[in-house]
Design an enzyme around this catalytic site. Structure first.
Site, PDB file in Angstrom:
ATOM      1  N   LYS A  52      72.321  -7.066  35.116  1.00  0.00           N
ATOM      2  CA  LYS A  52      73.397  -7.954  34.676  1.00  0.00           C
ATOM      3  C   LYS A  52      73.723  -8.963  35.775  1.00  0.00           C
ATOM      4  O   LYS A  52      73.871 -10.156  35.531  1.00  0.00           O
ATOM      5  CB  LYS A  52      74.656  -7.139  34.302  1.00  0.00           C
ATOM      6  CG  LYS A  52      74.484  -6.345  33.004  1.00  0.00           C
ATOM      7  CD  LYS A  52      75.618  -5.356  32.754  1.00  0.00           C
ATOM      8  CE  LYS A  52      75.290  -4.467  31.556  1.00  0.00           C
ATOM      9  NZ  LYS A  52      76.295  -3.442  31.254  1.00  0.00           N
ATOM     10  N   GLN A  96      81.018  -0.063  34.133  1.00  0.00           N
ATOM     11  CA  GLN A  96      79.825   0.543  33.535  1.00  0.00           C
ATOM     12  C   GLN A  96      80.117   1.984  33.103  1.00  0.00           C
ATOM     13  O   GLN A  96      80.681   2.767  33.867  1.00  0.00           O
ATOM     14  CB  GLN A  96      78.654   0.482  34.531  1.00  0.00           C
ATOM     15  CG  GLN A  96      77.313   0.885  33.957  1.00  0.00           C
ATOM     16  CD  GLN A  96      76.761  -0.068  32.900  1.00  0.00           C
ATOM     17  OE1 GLN A  96      77.139  -1.241  32.846  1.00  0.00           O
ATOM     18  NE2 GLN A  96      75.879   0.415  32.056  1.00  0.00           N
ATOM     19  N   ASP A 119      83.050  -6.767  27.539  1.00  0.00           N
ATOM     20  CA  ASP A 119      82.302  -5.722  26.827  1.00  0.00           C
ATOM     21  C   ASP A 119      82.816  -5.557  25.391  1.00  0.00           C
ATOM     22  O   ASP A 119      82.145  -4.946  24.563  1.00  0.00           O
ATOM     23  CB  ASP A 119      82.484  -4.365  27.532  1.00  0.00           C
ATOM     24  CG  ASP A 119      81.331  -4.017  28.458  1.00  0.00           C
ATOM     25  OD1 ASP A 119      80.201  -4.444  28.178  1.00  0.00           O
ATOM     26  OD2 ASP A 119      81.569  -3.290  29.447  1.00  0.00           O
TER      27      ASP A 119
HETATM   28  N1  GUN Z   1      76.871   1.776  29.174  1.00  0.00           N
HETATM   29  C1  GUN Z   1      75.904   1.632  28.248  1.00  0.00           C
HETATM   30  N2  GUN Z   1      76.012   0.428  27.641  1.00  0.00           N
HETATM   31  C2  GUN Z   1      77.064  -0.193  28.207  1.00  0.00           C
HETATM   32  C3  GUN Z   1      77.662  -1.473  28.004  1.00  0.00           C
HETATM   33  O1  GUN Z   1      77.253  -2.271  27.162  1.00  0.00           O
HETATM   34  N3  GUN Z   1      78.732  -1.736  28.815  1.00  0.00           N
HETATM   35  C4  GUN Z   1      79.210  -0.860  29.708  1.00  0.00           C
HETATM   36  N4  GUN Z   1      80.273  -1.213  30.421  1.00  0.00           N
HETATM   37  N5  GUN Z   1      78.682   0.331  29.920  1.00  0.00           N
HETATM   38  C5  GUN Z   1      77.605   0.662  29.168  1.00  0.00           C
END
Ligand code: GUN
Length: 294
Positions: A52, A96, A119
């Protein structure tokens, strides 16, 4: 049969964003900022978060990975989120997931300012999404919808069967596809582990969205001819012939099901690249809203 090229669609989205950010940079203006908070050292989470950041950097966005030891207390983590809620250099905040067991994930998500929740996990954004209002929509379901749109696949009146009911994919993608609007307006069924006979449902599907995290679960005999397959799964399976000792497969048996599909997403290279592209798009949107840019 058409293989849906998620890499290409994602690249187009990133290029569009980059050209907008280039203009900001040329004018010496503030650029969108994203902070990713990572707790612990789960290898998969580290890979996702670093990816990311890398994609943010490529676009010229401001980005940061803020790392914490798995022993951080819930109270400390709440303070971290609060700091970023009030930091004008970051327009998007993501924590995350998953978090260590001693931390209440819901409490952390609730503490993120809805206006920085790129998110789309905050209950305010989830609620707005469900009633069809403007909000931050979660990245993976948004990526699924963008892929369907990019390939002009009709959804109006079509029967979409979603396999999986997670808060991150299954539930929101169903909520988005049922809306009475272009690119949605579908008849939606959500299947999950309590279904006695999943095939009963999947055989009726015009479009299947597989998001339950079971390697190569969907087989040819479970689908009808001409089905559209969107595979959200990313599962590691042991493979001694692969350099790493494993390979990544989806929730759909690609070789087998592609015989019957009209469109199918590969894994990797289908939905995966779209998730980060949509996160970047959400970050740009947060920037526009917070900085009053259009
Ligand atoms: N863990 C797995 N997918 C995601 C996501 O799209 N965002 C976040 N913050 N954690 C994740």
């Amino acid at each position: 049969m058409t293989i849906i090229d998620g890499k290409k669609v994602a690249q187009n989205i990133r290029e569009e964003l980059k050209s907008k950010i280039d203009v900001l940079v040329e004018n010496n203006e503030k650029v969108p900022g994203l902070v990713a908070v990572l707790v612990g050292n789960d290898p998969a989470s580290q890979v996702y978060v670093n990816m990311k950041k890398k994609k943010c950097d490529e676009l010229g966005m401001h980005s940061k990975v803020d790392l914490y030891d798995a022993s951080i207390s819930e109270e400390e983590l709440l303070k971290v989120v609060d700091k970023y809620n009030n930091d004008p250099n970051f327009h998007g905040i993501l924590v995350q997931l998953p978090l260590p067991d001693h931390i209440d994930e819901d409490k952390i998500i609730d503490s993120i300012s809805p206006s920085k929740d790129v998110d789309g996990f905050h209950p305010v954004n989830v609620g707005k999404m469900l009633i069809g209002k403007e909000a931050f929509y979660p990245a993976t379901p948004s990526g699924v919808i963008e892929l369907i749109k990019a390939y002009d696949i009709e959804t109006k009146g079509k029967h979409v069967v979603v396999i999986g009911r997670s808060n991150i994919v299954g539930k929101p993608v169903a909520g988005m596809l049922v809306q009475k609007q272009a690119g949605a307006n579908a008849i939606v069924t959500i299947c999950h582990s309590a279904a006695q006979d999943i095939t009963y449902y999947t055989k009726q599907a015009d479009i299947i969205i597989a998001a339950m995290g079971r390697a190569e679960f969907v087989k040819e005999d479970m689908v009808k001819d001409g089905v559209v397959i969107i595979d959200v799964g990313t599962n590691r399976v042991d493979d001694s012939s692969a350099k790493k000792g494993y390979r990544i497969v989806g929730d759909v048996d690609f070789e087998n099901v592609s015989n019957k599909a009209s469109f199918i997403t590969p894994v990797p290279g289908g939905v995966g690249p779209m998730t980060i592209a949509m996160l970047l798009k959400n970050t740009y949107k947060a920037f526009q809203l917070i900085e009053n840019k259009n």
